[in-house]
Scaffold this motif. Sequence first.
Motif, PDB file in Angstrom:
ATOM      1  N   ILE A  16       0.704  -1.168  -0.090  1.00  0.00           N
ATOM      2  CA  ILE A  16      -0.019  -0.066  -0.019  1.00  0.00           C
ATOM      3  C   ILE A  16       0.767   1.239  -0.047  1.00  0.00           C
ATOM      4  N   HIS A  17       1.068   1.926  -1.373  1.00  0.00           N
ATOM      5  CA  HIS A  17       1.650   3.238  -1.003  1.00  0.00           C
ATOM      6  C   HIS A  17       0.706   4.030  -0.543  1.00  0.00           C
ATOM      7  N   THR A  18       0.795   4.721   0.641  1.00  0.00           N
ATOM      8  CA  THR A  18      -0.033   5.632   1.221  1.00  0.00           C
ATOM      9  C   THR A  18       0.155   6.976   0.757  1.00  0.00           C
ATOM     10  N   VAL A  19       1.371   7.459   0.149  1.00  0.00           N
ATOM     11  CA  VAL A  19       1.699   8.961  -0.195  1.00  0.00           C
ATOM     12  C   VAL A  19       1.385   9.841   0.872  1.00  0.00           C
ATOM     13  N   ASP A  20       1.519   9.372   2.218  1.00  0.00           N
ATOM     14  CA  ASP A  20       1.592  10.255   3.488  1.00  0.00           C
ATOM     15  C   ASP A  20       2.717  10.998   3.636  1.00  0.00           C
ATOM     16  N   ASP A  21       2.872  11.885   4.603  1.00  0.00           N
ATOM     17  CA  ASP A  21       4.114  12.495   4.756  1.00  0.00           C
ATOM     18  C   ASP A  21       5.336  12.091   4.463  1.00  0.00           C
ATOM     19  N   GLY A  22       5.269  10.562   4.996  1.00  0.00           N
ATOM     20  CA  GLY A  22       6.772   9.941   4.893  1.00  0.00           C
ATOM     21  C   GLY A  22       6.670   8.775   3.768  1.00  0.00           C
ATOM     22  N   ASP A  23       5.784   8.768   2.784  1.00  0.00           N
ATOM     23  CA  ASP A  23       5.578   8.055   1.783  1.00  0.00           C
ATOM     24  C   ASP A  23       5.836   6.538   2.235  1.00  0.00           C
ATOM     25  N   ARG A  24       4.864   6.202   3.548  1.00  0.00           N
ATOM     26  CA  ARG A  24       4.974   4.801   4.165  1.00  0.00           C
ATOM     27  C   ARG A  24       4.379   3.742   3.268  1.00  0.00           C
ATOM     28  N   VAL A  25       4.950   2.674   2.993  1.00  0.00           N
ATOM     29  CA  VAL A  25       4.281   1.592   2.443  1.00  0.00           C
ATOM     30  C   VAL A  25       3.738   0.632   3.704  1.00  0.00           C
ATOM     31  N   ALA A  26       2.457   0.374   3.484  1.00  0.00           N
ATOM     32  CA  ALA A  26       1.750  -0.512   4.338  1.00  0.00           C
ATOM     33  C   ALA A  26       1.389  -1.716   3.545  1.00  0.00           C
ATOM     34  N   GLU A  27       0.853  -2.627   4.592  1.00  0.00           N
ATOM     35  CA  GLU A  27       0.372  -4.235   3.929  1.00  0.00           C
ATOM     36  C   GLU A  27      -1.264  -4.250   3.620  1.00  0.00           C
ATOM     37  N   ALA A  28      -2.040  -3.339   4.412  1.00  0.00           N
ATOM     38  CA  ALA A  28      -3.629  -3.656   4.383  1.00  0.00           C
ATOM     39  C   ALA A  28      -4.276  -2.469   4.735  1.00  0.00           C
ATOM     40  N   ILE A  29      -5.239  -2.339   4.417  1.00  0.00           N
ATOM     41  CA  ILE A  29      -6.252  -1.253   4.680  1.00  0.00           C
ATOM     42  C   ILE A  29      -7.666  -1.715   5.170  1.00  0.00           C
ATOM     43  N   ALA A  30      -8.257  -1.005   6.013  1.00  0.00           N
ATOM     44  CA  ALA A  30      -9.581  -1.438   6.351  1.00  0.00           C
ATOM     45  C   ALA A  30     -10.557  -0.124   6.191  1.00  0.00           C
ATOM     46  N   VAL A  31     -11.753  -0.330   5.583  1.00  0.00           N
ATOM     47  CA  VAL A  31     -12.677   0.790   4.966  1.00  0.00           C
ATOM     48  C   VAL A  31     -14.072   0.505   5.452  1.00  0.00           C
ATOM     49  N   SER A  32     -14.537   1.416   6.472  1.00  0.00           N
ATOM     50  CA  SER A  32     -15.849   1.308   6.967  1.00  0.00           C
ATOM     51  C   SER A  32     -16.676   2.649   6.320  1.00  0.00           C
ATOM     52  N   GLY A  33     -17.662   2.212   5.786  1.00  0.00           N
ATOM     53  CA  GLY A  33     -18.665   3.278   5.167  1.00  0.00           C
ATOM     54  C   GLY A  33     -17.737   3.983   3.929  1.00  0.00           C
ATOM     55  N   ARG A  34     -17.490   5.043   4.137  1.00  0.00           N
ATOM     56  CA  ARG A  34     -16.637   5.862   2.971  1.00  0.00           C
ATOM     57  C   ARG A  34     -15.163   6.163   3.191  1.00  0.00           C
ATOM     58  N   ARG A  35     -15.064   5.730   4.426  1.00  0.00           N
ATOM     59  CA  ARG A  35     -13.642   6.218   4.968  1.00  0.00           C
ATOM     60  C   ARG A  35     -12.851   5.117   5.519  1.00  0.00           C
ATOM     61  N   ILE A  36     -11.412   5.265   5.282  1.00  0.00           N
ATOM     62  CA  ILE A  36     -10.342   4.484   5.637  1.00  0.00           C
ATOM     63  C   ILE A  36     -10.253   4.618   7.259  1.00  0.00           C
ATOM     64  N   VAL A  37     -10.376   3.326   7.797  1.00  0.00           N
ATOM     65  CA  VAL A  37     -10.302   3.287   9.279  1.00  0.00           C
ATOM     66  C   VAL A  37      -9.260   2.833   9.889  1.00  0.00           C
ATOM     67  N   ARG A  38      -8.493   2.106   9.130  1.00  0.00           N
ATOM     68  CA  ARG A  38      -7.199   1.644   9.536  1.00  0.00           C
ATOM     69  C   ARG A  38      -6.234   1.371   8.511  1.00  0.00           C
ATOM     70  N   VAL A  39      -4.566   1.868   8.404  1.00  0.00           N
ATOM     71  CA  VAL A  39      -3.932   1.462   7.720  1.00  0.00           C
ATOM     72  C   VAL A  39      -2.662   0.573   8.444  1.00  0.00           C
ATOM     73  N   GLY A  40      -2.286  -0.344   7.828  1.00  0.00           N
ATOM     74  CA  GLY A  40      -1.035  -1.112   8.728  1.00  0.00           C
ATOM     75  C   GLY A  40      -0.535  -2.350   8.109  1.00  0.00           C
ATOM     76  N   THR A  41      -0.194  -3.390   9.017  1.00  0.00           N
ATOM     77  CA  THR A  41       0.141  -4.601   8.762  1.00  0.00           C
ATOM     78  C   THR A  41      -1.172  -5.583   8.648  1.00  0.00           C
ATOM     79  N   ASP A  42      -0.806  -6.528   7.983  1.00  0.00           N
ATOM     80  CA  ASP A  42      -1.854  -7.475   7.786  1.00  0.00           C
ATOM     81  C   ASP A  42      -2.485  -7.832   9.080  1.00  0.00           C
ATOM     82  N   GLY A  43      -1.810  -8.127  10.298  1.00  0.00           N
ATOM     83  CA  GLY A  43      -2.139  -8.598  11.474  1.00  0.00           C
ATOM     84  C   GLY A  43      -2.897  -7.324  12.116  1.00  0.00           C
ATOM     85  N   GLU A  44      -2.441  -6.095  11.980  1.00  0.00           N
ATOM     86  CA  GLU A  44      -3.353  -4.983  12.499  1.00  0.00           C
ATOM     87  C   GLU A  44      -4.716  -4.630  11.831  1.00  0.00           C
ATOM     88  N   ILE A  45      -4.713  -5.307  10.861  1.00  0.00           N
ATOM     89  CA  ILE A  45      -6.021  -4.974   9.960  1.00  0.00           C
ATOM     90  C   ILE A  45      -7.063  -6.233  10.164  1.00  0.00           C
TER      91      ILE A  45
END
Length: 458
Positions: free
Chosen positions: A17-46
């Motif tokens: 996951i190329h987040t394009v956040d301030d640190g150009d962080r690369v994550a593994e997984a995303i969770a979406v609830s409704g219209r918004r992203i609720v968490r970005v992180g590792t597979d284990g965190e999601i």
Amino acid sequence: MTEECTAADLVFTGGRIHTVDDGDRVAEAIAVSGRRIVRVGTDGEIAPLAGRDTRVVRLDGRTVVPGINDSHLHGVWLGAMWPSLLMDQLAGSGDHAHDAAPRLETAADRRRAILRTADLLASFGITSYTEPGLGPGEDDGASGCFGSAALREYAELAAEGALKARVTALLLFGELDGPGSAAELEKGLRDFAPPADVPGLFRVAGVKIFADGIPPMRTAWTDRPYTGGGHGSLLVDGGSDEEREAALRAMIDAAHDAGHQVGVHATGDRATRVVADAFATALGRDGRDARHYIIHGDLLTPRTLTVLAAAGIGLNTQAGIPVATEPMLADALGEDALRDAWPTRDALDAGIRLCLSSDAPVLTPDWRAGLAAAVTRRGLDGAARGEAQRLALAEALRAYTITPAWQDGAEGWKGSIEAGKVADLCVLDGDLFDVEPQALPSVPVAMTVLGGEVVHEA
């Protein structure tokens, strides 16, 4: 509702996951609830957010980037013309006229064009775009693509939930690629009432002004003389260069003082200098965070770049233009002009907020082609042009995502993959960072998500 105890509606796992956040962080997984992203992180965190009713997309090493924001794209015109492109005509005939598309006579014609563009852009992973110039100045235009009726169609389609991208529009009180005047702009600002915004989906943000033409047609306003003589001129009413410049400054002042964002088409080095100075003067009067920007900016001297950076003025340009037209510019103004031509690297180094866009249907709306052009500065013929102005891939991706969100005044809620932001996502069957730059257009788009809703799936 808390993310710890509520199952997500949509989860992406097992990818990059190329987040394009301030640190150009690369994550593994995303969770979406409704219209918004609720968490970005590792597979284990999601994983704890994947419930019985959650749709889980197993990426299997595929990648996700923020939904692409094409910050200068003529959606109605594109829908009428596609797959024809103006750059193909320019290369073949030297004609920049916009009569190649069939005239759109009715509301139904315009709606079909907009919806055709909606499907096309969704297939490319584009979730936002800017319509740079719709309004009464083109109500009698030859194409029917740019008048104020198109604004109403956009607003209606947005209210119906029929759009597949978020649309920002600029008002047009003169002709597209044609003359304008301070009087007609001031009348438009006073008398024209645009349709109401549809929150999150359609917004009229400001005003588009045409300062000059383009260098290959010898219609850009330049300090250098053209090879055949002359310097071009401003596309503003007036009997002399001084009168036209004063009128252009008055137009920028009027739009700024009315509270609008202003985007000015300016390409010649004299035009971009005057526009930068006019913006800086207007911003200096009240300090408003107006997000004004120069559109195209073909010729920008180091002095003009300094003014843009100091005043917080953006630059919206198209990486595909130099690789296609540099020989035409050199023919029109001489090889010496190339020192100041399309200085994307210099602009970023100066601290200017740089947006890359397509200007479709001038160029293809395929942002992957734009990335390749920005990173390689190579044309279809393989020749490199302006290599010193190449961008890194991460820089070019930001210029298609978070920086256009800044241009929209929306960087707080879109443009990167971060918890709390809208779930506008582009899923790729490959990783942009794992292929040779010239192969970027071959990385397939697998899925497009707008506000948590899948609007395209290959």
